[in-house]
Motif scaffolding. Structure first.
Motif, PDB file in Angstrom:
ATOM      1  N   LEU A  22       0.817  -1.204   0.000  1.00 36.42           N
ATOM      2  CA  LEU A  22       0.000   0.000   0.000  1.00 36.42           C
ATOM      3  C   LEU A  22       0.850   1.253   0.000  1.00 36.42           C
ATOM      4  O   LEU A  22       1.868   1.323   0.685  1.00 36.42           O
ATOM      5  CB  LEU A  22      -0.903   0.023   1.237  1.00 36.42           C
ATOM      6  N   SER A  23       0.423   2.246  -0.752  1.00 36.87           N
ATOM      7  CA  SER A  23       1.024   3.568  -0.665  1.00 36.87           C
ATOM      8  C   SER A  23       0.657   4.178   0.688  1.00 36.87           C
ATOM      9  O   SER A  23      -0.354   3.815   1.291  1.00 36.87           O
ATOM     10  CB  SER A  23       0.514   4.459  -1.796  1.00 36.87           C
ATOM     11  N   PHE A  25      -0.857   6.285   3.672  1.00 38.79           N
ATOM     12  CA  PHE A  25      -2.156   6.938   3.868  1.00 38.79           C
ATOM     13  C   PHE A  25      -2.328   7.234   5.347  1.00 38.79           C
ATOM     14  O   PHE A  25      -1.627   6.705   6.199  1.00 38.79           O
ATOM     15  CB  PHE A  25      -3.304   6.053   3.363  1.00 38.79           C
ATOM     16  N   THR A 121      -9.971   2.121   1.215  1.00 36.94           N
ATOM     17  CA  THR A 121     -10.146   0.890   0.455  1.00 36.94           C
ATOM     18  C   THR A 121     -10.175  -0.264   1.445  1.00 36.94           C
ATOM     19  O   THR A 121      -9.745  -0.147   2.606  1.00 36.94           O
ATOM     20  CB  THR A 121      -9.003   0.659  -0.540  1.00 36.94           C
ATOM     21  N   GLN A 124      -6.664  -0.918   2.680  1.00 38.24           N
ATOM     22  CA  GLN A 124      -6.233   0.060   3.675  1.00 38.24           C
ATOM     23  C   GLN A 124      -6.879  -0.233   5.028  1.00 38.24           C
ATOM     24  O   GLN A 124      -6.218  -0.201   6.075  1.00 38.24           O
ATOM     25  CB  GLN A 124      -6.603   1.479   3.226  1.00 38.24           C
ATOM     26  N   LEU A 206      -0.370  -4.158  -5.636  1.00 37.10           N
ATOM     27  CA  LEU A 206      -0.173  -2.771  -5.252  1.00 37.10           C
ATOM     28  C   LEU A 206      -1.494  -2.015  -5.230  1.00 37.10           C
ATOM     29  O   LEU A 206      -2.197  -1.929  -6.245  1.00 37.10           O
ATOM     30  CB  LEU A 206       0.794  -2.076  -6.212  1.00 37.10           C
ATOM     31  N   ASP A 207      -1.857  -1.476  -4.085  1.00 37.46           N
ATOM     32  CA  ASP A 207      -3.021  -0.596  -3.913  1.00 37.46           C
ATOM     33  C   ASP A 207      -4.295  -1.120  -4.577  1.00 37.46           C
ATOM     34  O   ASP A 207      -4.892  -0.454  -5.436  1.00 37.46           O
ATOM     35  CB  ASP A 207      -2.693   0.801  -4.460  1.00 37.46           C
ATOM     36  N   GLN A 209      -8.036  -1.705  -5.459  1.00 39.83           N
ATOM     37  CA  GLN A 209      -9.168  -0.784  -5.338  1.00 39.83           C
ATOM     38  C   GLN A 209     -10.517  -1.485  -5.349  1.00 39.83           C
ATOM     39  O   GLN A 209     -11.562  -0.833  -5.311  1.00 39.83           O
ATOM     40  CB  GLN A 209      -9.138   0.227  -6.494  1.00 39.83           C
ATOM     41  N   ARG A 258      -5.003  10.604   1.603  1.00 35.13           N
ATOM     42  CA  ARG A 258      -3.898   9.986   0.867  1.00 35.13           C
ATOM     43  C   ARG A 258      -2.844  11.035   0.589  1.00 35.13           C
ATOM     44  O   ARG A 258      -3.105  12.204   0.561  1.00 35.13           O
ATOM     45  CB  ARG A 258      -4.392   9.359  -0.420  1.00 35.13           C
TER      46      ARG A 258
END
Length: 258
Positions: A22-23, A25, A121, A124, A206-207, A209, A258
């Motif tokens: 995850l990026s 956040f 998400t 997340q 990756l991330d 959604q 974010r």
């Protein structure tokens, strides 16, 4: 991400366990409270879906007025006048420190748009809820919960509770290792994703959604009505879903940036 103990409901799609990156956040320490939501409504004049519809789903023990039993789950009543201000219906009043409830997915998105935030998400949400404990059942580890760990149904569900039934203040009991409160129990939390029981089989690393299509939206965390005999979904891997216009006395949300 996923059910490392293989003890969830097959139809919920908690498997396979899979790696997610995850990026960065930022996530709310608590669910959005009644006080938070009141500021939004005062600023915008917003009316929730439950207010527009004129009724919402209330658990039988919390109903302040007669209601119509929901087919198949008679412990849920459709109560006229139940909404975020009056969670049990006429004659009941929301506590400003408690999670806001009777909010639909659309209502949650409207709040987020006003606040400059977003719904988390599903990935997340699960990362934050775990509190840095990979593969654990609960935010505190694998041990069975006590009354100081989370707010779930105590007693014989649905008609013989041995403790008060309902929400607690959003910032109560012990936080998880990341400092987040009630990531399991208390209220279900809307996520941004559409729901598919098959999504984990093909979700990106990756991330993620969520799937591009689907009529229902993901709910996470369980609520004060979860109980092993009926709804063992107060685990961090547990998934549920509902239609985006649905509202009930055990559904709320928290937000991310974010």
């Amino acid at each position: 991400m996923g059910d490392a103990h293989d003890e969830g409901y097959r139809a919920d799609g908690e498997l396979p366990v899979h790696r997610v990156r995850l990026s960065p956040f930022v996530i709310d320490v608590t669910t959005v409270t009644v006080a938070d939501f009141a500021v939004f409504v005062d600023a915008t004049g917003y009316r929730t879906d439950a207010e527009e519809f004129g009724a919402s789903a209330v658990f039988q023990a919390n109903a302040g007025a007669p209601g119509t039993p929901v087919p198949g789950t008679p412990w849920w009543l459709t109560v006229s006048g139940a909404n975020w201000r009056n969670p049990g219906g006429p004659g009941t009043h929301a506590d400003s420190l408690h999670p806001v409830v009777h909010v639909s997915h659309r209502d949650a998105l409207a709040y987020c748009a006003w606040a400059g935030r977003a719904l988390p998400t599903e990935a997340q949400w699960e990362f934050a809820a775990r509190g840095g404990l990979p593969s654990a059942r609960f935010p505190w580890g694998d041990a069975a919960p006590t009354a100081s760990d989370c707010n779930i149904f105590q007693g014989d569900f649905p008609s013989s509770p041995t403790a008060p039934v309902g929400t607690m203040p959003a910032k109560s009991l012990q936080p998880n290792p990341f400092g987040l409160y009630h990531t399991v129990g208390n209220v279900w939390e809307w996520c941004a994703d559409r729901f598919s029981a098959r999504y984990y089989r093909a979700s990106p690393e990756l991330d993620p959604q969520g799937p591009e299509r689907g009529a229902s939206r993901v709910l996470r965390g369980g609520s004060h009505l979860c109980h092993d005999s009926y709804c063992y979904r107060y685990r961090v891997a547990a998934r549920s879903h509902n239609t985006p216009e649905s509202t009930a006395s055990n559904i709320g949300f928290r937000t991310v940036a974010r």
